[in-house]
Structures are given as structure tokens and as C-alpha cells.
Design a protein around this motif. Sequence first.
Motif, PDB file in Angstrom:
ATOM      1  N   LEU A   1      -4.661   1.158   7.400  1.00 23.16           N
ATOM      2  CA  LEU A   1      -5.590   2.216   7.782  1.00 23.16           C
ATOM      3  C   LEU A   1      -5.069   2.926   9.023  1.00 23.16           C
ATOM      4  N   GLU A   2      -5.340   4.235   9.115  1.00 22.10           N
ATOM      5  CA  GLU A   2      -5.003   4.936  10.349  1.00 22.10           C
ATOM      6  C   GLU A   2      -6.025   4.550  11.417  1.00 22.10           C
TER       7      GLU A   2
ATOM      8  N   THR B   1     -10.014   5.364  11.217  1.00 25.42           N
ATOM      9  CA  THR B   1     -10.623   4.704  10.065  1.00 25.42           C
ATOM     10  C   THR B   1     -10.654   3.196  10.278  1.00 25.42           C
ATOM     11  N   HIS B   2      -9.576   2.666  10.856  1.00 25.63           N
ATOM     12  CA  HIS B   2      -9.525   1.235  11.163  1.00 25.63           C
ATOM     13  C   HIS B   2     -10.636   0.853  12.133  1.00 25.63           C
TER      14      HIS B   2
ATOM     15  N   ASP C   1       0.807  -1.220   0.000  1.00 26.02           N
ATOM     16  CA  ASP C   1       0.000   0.000   0.000  1.00 26.02           C
ATOM     17  C   ASP C   1       0.841   1.272   0.000  1.00 26.02           C
TER      18      ASP C   1
ATOM     19  N   CYS D   1      -2.078   5.073   4.459  1.00 25.86           N
ATOM     20  CA  CYS D   1      -3.447   4.642   4.743  1.00 25.86           C
ATOM     21  C   CYS D   1      -4.234   4.615   3.441  1.00 25.86           C
ATOM     22  N   SER D   2      -4.947   3.531   3.197  1.00 29.73           N
ATOM     23  CA  SER D   2      -5.674   3.367   1.939  1.00 29.73           C
ATOM     24  C   SER D   2      -6.805   4.365   1.772  1.00 29.73           C
ATOM     25  N   VAL D   3      -7.315   4.912   2.881  1.00 32.71           N
ATOM     26  CA  VAL D   3      -8.447   5.835   2.823  1.00 32.71           C
ATOM     27  C   VAL D   3      -8.009   7.284   2.993  1.00 32.71           C
ATOM     28  N   THR D   4      -7.213   7.569   4.015  1.00 40.46           N
ATOM     29  CA  THR D   4      -6.835   8.964   4.300  1.00 40.46           C
ATOM     30  C   THR D   4      -5.595   9.409   3.545  1.00 40.46           C
TER      31      THR D   4
ATOM     32  N   LEU E   1       0.418   3.363  11.352  1.00 38.05           N
ATOM     33  CA  LEU E   1      -0.749   2.797  10.690  1.00 38.05           C
ATOM     34  C   LEU E   1      -1.028   1.379  11.186  1.00 38.05           C
TER      35      LEU E   1
ATOM     36  N   PHE F   1     -14.006   0.933  10.345  1.00 37.96           N
ATOM     37  CA  PHE F   1     -14.096  -0.181   9.396  1.00 37.96           C
ATOM     38  C   PHE F   1     -14.295  -1.493  10.146  1.00 37.96           C
TER      39      PHE F   1
END
Length: 380
Positions: free
Chosen positions: A250-251, A254-255, A169, A173-176, A195, A258
Amino acid sequence: MAHSRNLSDLSDLSDLSTPESVISFNSDVNLAMQDAQISTATYADRARQVIDLLATRQERWIKTPPSVQDVEASRVLDAMLRNARETGGENSERYTACAISACQEIHEQVDLARTWFMYLLWPFTAGSHRPSDPISSQATPTSDSTLISVTTANFQRRSGFRSDVNRRDGYRCSVTGMWDRGHMPAGSDQVVVTLNVAHILKRVVGIFNVNPTHSAAATWDIIRHYSGLSEETIQNMESLMDDPSNGMMLEYYTHTAFDEFKVYLEQTERDNEYIVKKVDDIQWIRPELVGKTITFRNHAVPERNLPLPNPYFIALHAGICRILHMSAASEVFAQILDKFDGATGGKVGILKSNGDPVHHLSSMMSALSICAPLIPDTHA
């Protein structure tokens, strides 16, 4: 329960709450849904009629402890049917509609909803109990919370899982898009964070047990019919739990969202591209992240050919998110966990062990003075 190819014969669901009867019922449904003369749309229409009628009946409730709100069986069936196609394709919708259509009596419909409530929705919830506090728009992980998250996440994890996913990755983070500690570009003003590597499907679900008396066998038999996962993937699930295909970086916040099924990823028409979604209006993650489009790619090439997140894992996680919310099962599970946690002085943490999650739920409900156990105690 005798096996039959006739859907009309599938009527006795009084013992559906044992793992063996769940598997037997699913086998019968699978045989019945092979009838090519009946379309999936026809089955879905029949199931909708069953749900609509059940929603008007006083007997539609799945009973829970007196201190916990009951579960409306019609909402569970409705959520399962509405999310079936997006979760596992037409076969999932056909299985779900066929199973609901098989239940002509109210007690059968409630039993089916209770089975999905306990054997599908609960195992995904087990082990993720944390304080459900939304974040502020300025919130950033603290060193203590990050340490706790990393320590919990790394429990019994195979060596190299985090490093492989982090490398794939791009240490972000994949989102942020936040950088992982130690990999931030020079001059970056980002707050320093560590992360977390998030499992898409949790370890407690990954226990595959072929013993028909174990609840995991029933759980995976339902997943087999409801998801788009191949038989080979299901048989290898234990080894795939710590495979990069079941992880993303993920941070912390967010983790958490999720992991607790408050946030999910919805696939677009493009491979490996997803839109960040949330289940309600509560601010579980920063507002600007909701609706964001993200794309997974392997940043480790050409040195390492690491697999990208499995789209079927992501679709199943997303489906469970929506079902938990639409059926209100997530609220009921949270009440049970909170009340049991308070009554036992924090003993709910034992649910993170690799035991039988359905038996754990039954034990908690019994401890909370449930009127009648939802499942028989096969572990006595």
C-alpha cells in the motif's frame, strides 16, 4: 466460575475482566451454544432484547478517566452482534448472541462489553497511534513520511517479507495501483514513492500466549470464537504474522488509513475480490478509491507460488473496523492515547513493544486518574 452446559447458569460475570475468567466464560458459552434445539436466530433475538433494554438504562456506561468520554456498553454489544456473521460466519453470530443472552443483569452486560472493549478491540488498536489528519485530494507521500513509515513497518520483520509481498503484488499498491520506486515503467509520470508492506493483522495482535494469566490468551480465545480462523491458523499466528498471506502493498496514506481502521476491504462473492470501504464521511483516502473493486493475484507465478492475502484475516480486520466505529470505541481509544501521550511527553510509543497491551491500557487509564481500574493489575 463453574463450567456448565446451561446458558441460564452463566450469570456471575463480576470477575470477567481477568484473562482466566474470560477464557472460562467463553468455554461455558461454547458448551451452551451446542444446544441444537435453540437456533442462532433465537439466540440473536434474545441478545437484541438484552441490548435494547440495556440502551435505556443509566448504568449502561463503561467508566473511563474523567477527561475521556465513557463507553456505552450497549453500543459495544450491538456492534459486535451486527458484525458477527460477516466477520466469522454463523458460528460467530451464535457465539456473540449466546454470550450476550447469558448476561441477564446490567452489571454482567456491562462487564461483557468491557471485556470485548479491552481484550478484543484495544489490542487491535494498540501500536497504531498516529495523528488522525485526513488527507487532501492532491496529497502525496513525502520522503520523510515514507521513510518513517518504512522504518516502523520493518521493525523486527522477518527477512524477505516485504520483497515477497511486493513481488506477488506486482510492485504496485493494491488499492491505488501506484508503482513502487525502482519498478515504474519507462515514461511513467507517476510521483516516485516507496510502497509500504501492510500487515492485515498487526504484530501486536499476533503474540499468541497460552499462559491463561496473560491477556493475549484471552484475546485469542475471543478471536477463536468471533472470527472464521481455523484452530491451526490461530496456533501458528506468530509465524504467520510475516507471511505473505498477512500482507499487501500500500502507498503511505492508504496504509495509514488501513492501519488505523479507517479503511477496510469487503469481500465480494468472487474469490480474492474486494471492494474498498471506509468507516465514515471523512476523506481518509482519495474519494475515487472508495468503492473501487480490487482483485489479488500472484504476479510472481510461475517462479514463486506466493500465497494471496488470507480472506479470514481481511474479514477480521474489516469487522474490527466497523465495530470500532459503530461502538465509538475508536474515539475513546484515541482520546486515551492522545491525553496519555501529552501527559507523558510522547511515552505512548512504548505500546509498540511486545508487552501486554491490556495491561498497558489499564496502566494508562490509572495514570489518567480513572475512578476504578478496568482490570486487576496482575503484573505487580
